[in-house]
Structure formats: structure tokens, C-alpha cells
Design a protein around this motif. Structure first.
Motif, PDB file in Angstrom:
ATOM      1  N   ILE A  17       0.844  -1.202   0.000  1.00 50.01           N
ATOM      2  CA  ILE A  17       0.000   0.000   0.000  1.00 50.01           C
ATOM      3  C   ILE A  17       0.878   1.250   0.000  1.00 50.01           C
ATOM      4  O   ILE A  17       0.606   2.217  -0.718  1.00 50.01           O
ATOM      5  CB  ILE A  17      -0.972  -0.023   1.191  1.00 50.01           C
ATOM      6  N   ALA A  18       1.955   1.227   0.791  1.00 49.27           N
ATOM      7  CA  ALA A  18       2.861   2.382   0.831  1.00 49.27           C
ATOM      8  C   ALA A  18       3.529   2.610  -0.526  1.00 49.27           C
ATOM      9  O   ALA A  18       3.679   3.761  -0.963  1.00 49.27           O
ATOM     10  CB  ALA A  18       3.920   2.174   1.912  1.00 49.27           C
ATOM     11  N   LEU A  19       3.907   1.539  -1.207  1.00 44.61           N
ATOM     12  CA  LEU A  19       4.489   1.672  -2.547  1.00 44.61           C
ATOM     13  C   LEU A  19       3.485   2.291  -3.513  1.00 44.61           C
ATOM     14  O   LEU A  19       3.828   3.174  -4.304  1.00 44.61           O
ATOM     15  CB  LEU A  19       4.932   0.307  -3.077  1.00 44.61           C
ATOM     16  N   PHE A  20       2.259   1.817  -3.457  1.00 46.08           N
ATOM     17  CA  PHE A  20       1.244   2.347  -4.363  1.00 46.08           C
ATOM     18  C   PHE A  20       0.984   3.829  -4.090  1.00 46.08           C
ATOM     19  O   PHE A  20       0.943   4.641  -5.014  1.00 46.08           O
ATOM     20  CB  PHE A  20      -0.061   1.553  -4.239  1.00 46.08           C
ATOM     21  N   VAL A  21       0.822   4.179  -2.829  1.00 45.37           N
ATOM     22  CA  VAL A  21       0.557   5.582  -2.475  1.00 45.37           C
ATOM     23  C   VAL A  21       1.749   6.460  -2.843  1.00 45.37           C
ATOM     24  O   VAL A  21       1.590   7.562  -3.384  1.00 45.37           O
ATOM     25  CB  VAL A  21       0.199   5.711  -0.975  1.00 45.37           C
ATOM     26  N   GLY A  22       2.968   5.976  -2.580  1.00 49.24           N
ATOM     27  CA  GLY A  22       4.160   6.741  -2.940  1.00 49.24           C
ATOM     28  C   GLY A  22       4.277   6.953  -4.435  1.00 49.24           C
ATOM     29  O   GLY A  22       4.623   8.041  -4.899  1.00 49.24           O
ATOM     30  N   GLY A  23       3.962   5.924  -5.218  1.00 52.51           N
ATOM     31  CA  GLY A  23       3.991   6.065  -6.671  1.00 52.51           C
ATOM     32  C   GLY A  23       2.909   6.995  -7.176  1.00 52.51           C
ATOM     33  O   GLY A  23       3.117   7.771  -8.118  1.00 52.51           O
ATOM     34  N   TRP A  24       1.749   6.953  -6.545  1.00 51.38           N
ATOM     35  CA  TRP A  24       0.627   7.807  -6.954  1.00 51.38           C
ATOM     36  C   TRP A  24       0.918   9.281  -6.680  1.00 51.38           C
ATOM     37  O   TRP A  24       0.528  10.151  -7.450  1.00 51.38           O
ATOM     38  CB  TRP A  24      -0.639   7.379  -6.224  1.00 51.38           C
ATOM     39  N   ILE A  31       3.820  18.604 -17.409  1.00 56.79           N
ATOM     40  CA  ILE A  31       4.253  19.960 -17.748  1.00 56.79           C
ATOM     41  C   ILE A  31       5.252  19.918 -18.898  1.00 56.79           C
ATOM     42  O   ILE A  31       5.256  20.788 -19.756  1.00 56.79           O
ATOM     43  CB  ILE A  31       4.868  20.640 -16.509  1.00 56.79           C
ATOM     44  N   ARG A  32       6.043  18.873 -18.939  1.00 50.16           N
ATOM     45  CA  ARG A  32       7.047  18.729 -19.996  1.00 50.16           C
ATOM     46  C   ARG A  32       6.508  17.980 -21.210  1.00 50.16           C
ATOM     47  O   ARG A  32       7.266  17.533 -22.048  1.00 50.16           O
ATOM     48  CB  ARG A  32       8.270  18.022 -19.446  1.00 50.16           C
ATOM     49  N   ARG A  33       5.209  17.803 -21.266  1.00 49.07           N
ATOM     50  CA  ARG A  33       4.520  17.132 -22.373  1.00 49.07           C
ATOM     51  C   ARG A  33       5.002  15.692 -22.583  1.00 49.07           C
ATOM     52  O   ARG A  33       5.202  15.248 -23.702  1.00 49.07           O
ATOM     53  CB  ARG A  33       4.656  17.938 -23.660  1.00 49.07           C
ATOM     54  N   ILE A  34       5.185  15.009 -21.472  1.00 54.35           N
ATOM     55  CA  ILE A  34       5.566  13.598 -21.516  1.00 54.35           C
ATOM     56  C   ILE A  34       4.293  12.776 -21.372  1.00 54.35           C
ATOM     57  O   ILE A  34       3.403  13.113 -20.597  1.00 54.35           O
ATOM     58  CB  ILE A  34       6.580  13.284 -20.405  1.00 54.35           C
ATOM     59  N   HIS A  35       4.197  11.694 -22.107  1.00 59.82           N
ATOM     60  CA  HIS A  35       3.002  10.856 -22.116  1.00 59.82           C
ATOM     61  C   HIS A  35       2.650  10.413 -20.693  1.00 59.82           C
ATOM     62  O   HIS A  35       3.532  10.013 -19.929  1.00 59.82           O
ATOM     63  CB  HIS A  35       3.249   9.631 -23.006  1.00 59.82           C
ATOM     64  N   PRO A  36       1.365  10.455 -20.327  1.00 58.71           N
ATOM     65  CA  PRO A  36       0.950  10.105 -18.955  1.00 58.71           C
ATOM     66  C   PRO A  36       1.309   8.674 -18.556  1.00 58.71           C
ATOM     67  O   PRO A  36       1.452   8.381 -17.370  1.00 58.71           O
ATOM     68  CB  PRO A  36      -0.568  10.284 -18.980  1.00 58.71           C
ATOM     69  N   ALA A  37       1.448   7.757 -19.510  1.00 52.36           N
ATOM     70  CA  ALA A  37       1.783   6.380 -19.163  1.00 52.36           C
ATOM     71  C   ALA A  37       3.237   6.232 -18.739  1.00 52.36           C
ATOM     72  O   ALA A  37       3.630   5.179 -18.237  1.00 52.36           O
ATOM     73  CB  ALA A  37       1.500   5.462 -20.348  1.00 52.36           C
ATOM     74  N   SER A  38       4.033   7.256 -18.936  1.00 53.79           N
ATOM     75  CA  SER A  38       5.446   7.173 -18.552  1.00 53.79           C
ATOM     76  C   SER A  38       5.719   7.927 -17.254  1.00 53.79           C
ATOM     77  O   SER A  38       6.809   8.440 -17.055  1.00 53.79           O
ATOM     78  CB  SER A  38       6.333   7.714 -19.673  1.00 53.79           C
ATOM     79  N   ILE A  39       4.746   7.973 -16.380  1.00 55.65           N
ATOM     80  CA  ILE A  39       4.926   8.675 -15.108  1.00 55.65           C
ATOM     81  C   ILE A  39       5.991   7.958 -14.286  1.00 55.65           C
ATOM     82  O   ILE A  39       6.133   6.738 -14.351  1.00 55.65           O
ATOM     83  CB  ILE A  39       3.600   8.770 -14.321  1.00 55.65           C
ATOM     84  N   PRO A  40       6.769   8.697 -13.508  1.00 53.92           N
ATOM     85  CA  PRO A  40       7.836   8.083 -12.715  1.00 53.92           C
ATOM     86  C   PRO A  40       7.323   7.074 -11.688  1.00 53.92           C
ATOM     87  O   PRO A  40       8.020   6.140 -11.344  1.00 53.92           O
ATOM     88  CB  PRO A  40       8.494   9.269 -12.012  1.00 53.92           C
ATOM     89  N   GLY A  41       6.109   7.249 -11.206  1.00 51.79           N
ATOM     90  CA  GLY A  41       5.588   6.370 -10.170  1.00 51.79           C
ATOM     91  C   GLY A  41       4.889   5.130 -10.675  1.00 51.79           C
ATOM     92  O   GLY A  41       4.340   4.363  -9.884  1.00 51.79           O
ATOM     93  N   LEU A  42       4.927   4.881 -11.984  1.00 53.75           N
ATOM     94  CA  LEU A  42       4.197   3.744 -12.544  1.00 53.75           C
ATOM     95  C   LEU A  42       4.745   2.409 -12.043  1.00 53.75           C
ATOM     96  O   LEU A  42       3.978   1.539 -11.617  1.00 53.75           O
ATOM     97  CB  LEU A  42       4.225   3.793 -14.070  1.00 53.75           C
ATOM     98  N   VAL A  43       6.048   2.236 -12.061  1.00 57.27           N
ATOM     99  CA  VAL A  43       6.645   0.973 -11.609  1.00 57.27           C
ATOM    100  C   VAL A  43       6.395   0.743 -10.124  1.00 57.27           C
ATOM    101  O   VAL A  43       5.976  -0.357  -9.736  1.00 57.27           O
ATOM    102  CB  VAL A  43       8.146   0.922 -11.964  1.00 57.27           C
ATOM    103  N   PRO A  44       6.616   1.732  -9.235  1.00 55.20           N
ATOM    104  CA  PRO A  44       6.295   1.478  -7.825  1.00 55.20           C
ATOM    105  C   PRO A  44       4.814   1.166  -7.593  1.00 55.20           C
ATOM    106  O   PRO A  44       4.482   0.350  -6.729  1.00 55.20           O
ATOM    107  CB  PRO A  44       6.678   2.781  -7.119  1.00 55.20           C
ATOM    108  N   MET A  45       3.932   1.797  -8.372  1.00 50.61           N
ATOM    109  CA  MET A  45       2.501   1.505  -8.212  1.00 50.61           C
ATOM    110  C   MET A  45       2.196   0.068  -8.611  1.00 50.61           C
ATOM    111  O   MET A  45       1.456  -0.637  -7.902  1.00 50.61           O
ATOM    112  CB  MET A  45       1.663   2.482  -9.041  1.00 50.61           C
ATOM    113  N   ILE A  46       2.751  -0.382  -9.718  1.00 50.72           N
ATOM    114  CA  ILE A  46       2.522  -1.766 -10.164  1.00 50.72           C
ATOM    115  C   ILE A  46       3.104  -2.747  -9.150  1.00 50.72           C
ATOM    116  O   ILE A  46       2.450  -3.734  -8.780  1.00 50.72           O
ATOM    117  CB  ILE A  46       3.125  -1.980 -11.558  1.00 50.72           C
ATOM    118  N   LEU A  47       4.322  -2.483  -8.687  1.00 57.35           N
ATOM    119  CA  LEU A  47       4.932  -3.367  -7.688  1.00 57.35           C
ATOM    120  C   LEU A  47       4.138  -3.373  -6.382  1.00 57.35           C
ATOM    121  O   LEU A  47       4.007  -4.420  -5.741  1.00 57.35           O
ATOM    122  CB  LEU A  47       6.375  -2.949  -7.427  1.00 57.35           C
TER     123      LEU A  47
END
Length: 159
Positions: A17-24, A31-47
Motif C-alpha cells: 500500500i505504501a508503494l502504491f501511495v508513494g507512486g501515486w 508539464i514537460r509534455r511527456i506521455h501520462p503512461a510514462s509517469i515516474p511512479g508507474l513501476v512502484p505503483m505496479i509493484l
């Protein structure tokens, strides 16, 4: 063992739960027009989700165990294994990483960890040689694959 499994499951669920919340709650790069699927917290959320699912399955399977009350939590060799694991991991984090390159630090740590927990002390020479060879192969496999994974896929500059 059932009590130890339930305690571990609760700890793993909290960690998931802490990993998911931290990733979220990680900063987004929209802001830098990077695709939403490449968010930095995606891997911690999945894990975090996968760890929470495994924790629920572990907790559920602990109730089918018939060993209830036979073995206490952290009895006998468990304390020594816990202490040895803590010493090895602390030595890796505080001693090897930063002093050696990531590849060699990881190879030495993995070799030592695998050897300590798989070497048959009273076994035949052949069994000991197999354990050493297996630990060596595992060490170089883990060090090579994890350094390639971090450098090429996650684009992390390793020490």
C-alpha cells in the motif's frame, strides 16, 4: 509457521500500500509534455499492487496450515538467519555500493548471500563445489542483468 506467515502478510500488505501511495503521489511530468503512461511512479505503483495481492494470498493460505502453534515466530535458527541477513544487506548498502562499481558490489553481495545460505557445511566436497559454482553463476547473472536493466531500460546512471 502460520502466525509468522500472517505477520509477514500484514507487513507486506502495508509495504504494498505504501508503494502504491508513494507512486501515486510522485510528481507528474505532464508539464514537460511527456506521455501520462510514462509517469515516474508507474513501476512502484505496479509493484505495490502486486505485493499487496501476494500478501493477501499469503494471509489466506496461512489459515489452511495445520501447523498452528507448533513452531513459534523467529525461534532458534531464525534469529541467526535474520541477523546474518541484516549484516549482509547493511554491508552491501553501506560498504560495497559506492566503494566498488555497482556490478562488482552486486556480484560480491549476491555471491556471499547465496553461498552463506546454500553451502552445505557438513556436506560432501562435491555438494560444496556445486553450491559455490551455483552461487558464482547466480552472482554474475544477477549483477549483469540488473546493471543492464537499470542502465538500458530505466536509464539510471550507476555508480
Amino acid at each position: 509457521m502460520a502466525l509468522a506467515d500472517r505477520i509477514s502478510a500484514v507487513v507486506f500488505l502495508a509495504l504494498g500500500i505504501a508503494l502504491f501511495v508513494g507512486g501515486w503521489t510522485m510528481d507528474r511530468l505532464e508539464i514537460r509534455r511527456i506521455h501520462p503512461a510514462s509517469i515516474p511512479g508507474l513501476v512502484p505503483m505496479i509493484l505495490g499492487v502486486l505485493l499487496a495481492i501476494c500478501a493477501v494470498l499469503l494471509f489466506r493460505s496461512s489459515y489452511t496450515d495445520t501447523e498452528r502453534g507448533k513452531v513459534g515466530v523467529l525461534v532458534g535458527g531464525s534469529w541467526s538467519r535474520l541477523g546474518l541477513t541484516a549484516i549482509l544487506c547493511t554491508g552491501y548498502a553501506l560498504g560495497l555500493v559506492g566503494w566498488l562499481s555497482y556490478f562488482w558490489a552486486t556480484a560480491i553481495f549476491t555471491f556471499a548471500f547465496a553461498l552463506v545460505f546454500s553451502l552445505p557445511v557438513d556436506g560432501a566436497r562435491r555438494d560444496q563445489a556445486i553450491a559455490v559454482a551455483g552461487s558464482l553463476a547466480l552472482a554474475f547473472g544477477v549483477a549483469f542483468s540488473s546493471s543492464i536493466l537499470f542502465r538500458e531500460l530505466f536509464l539510471v546512471r550507476l555508480p
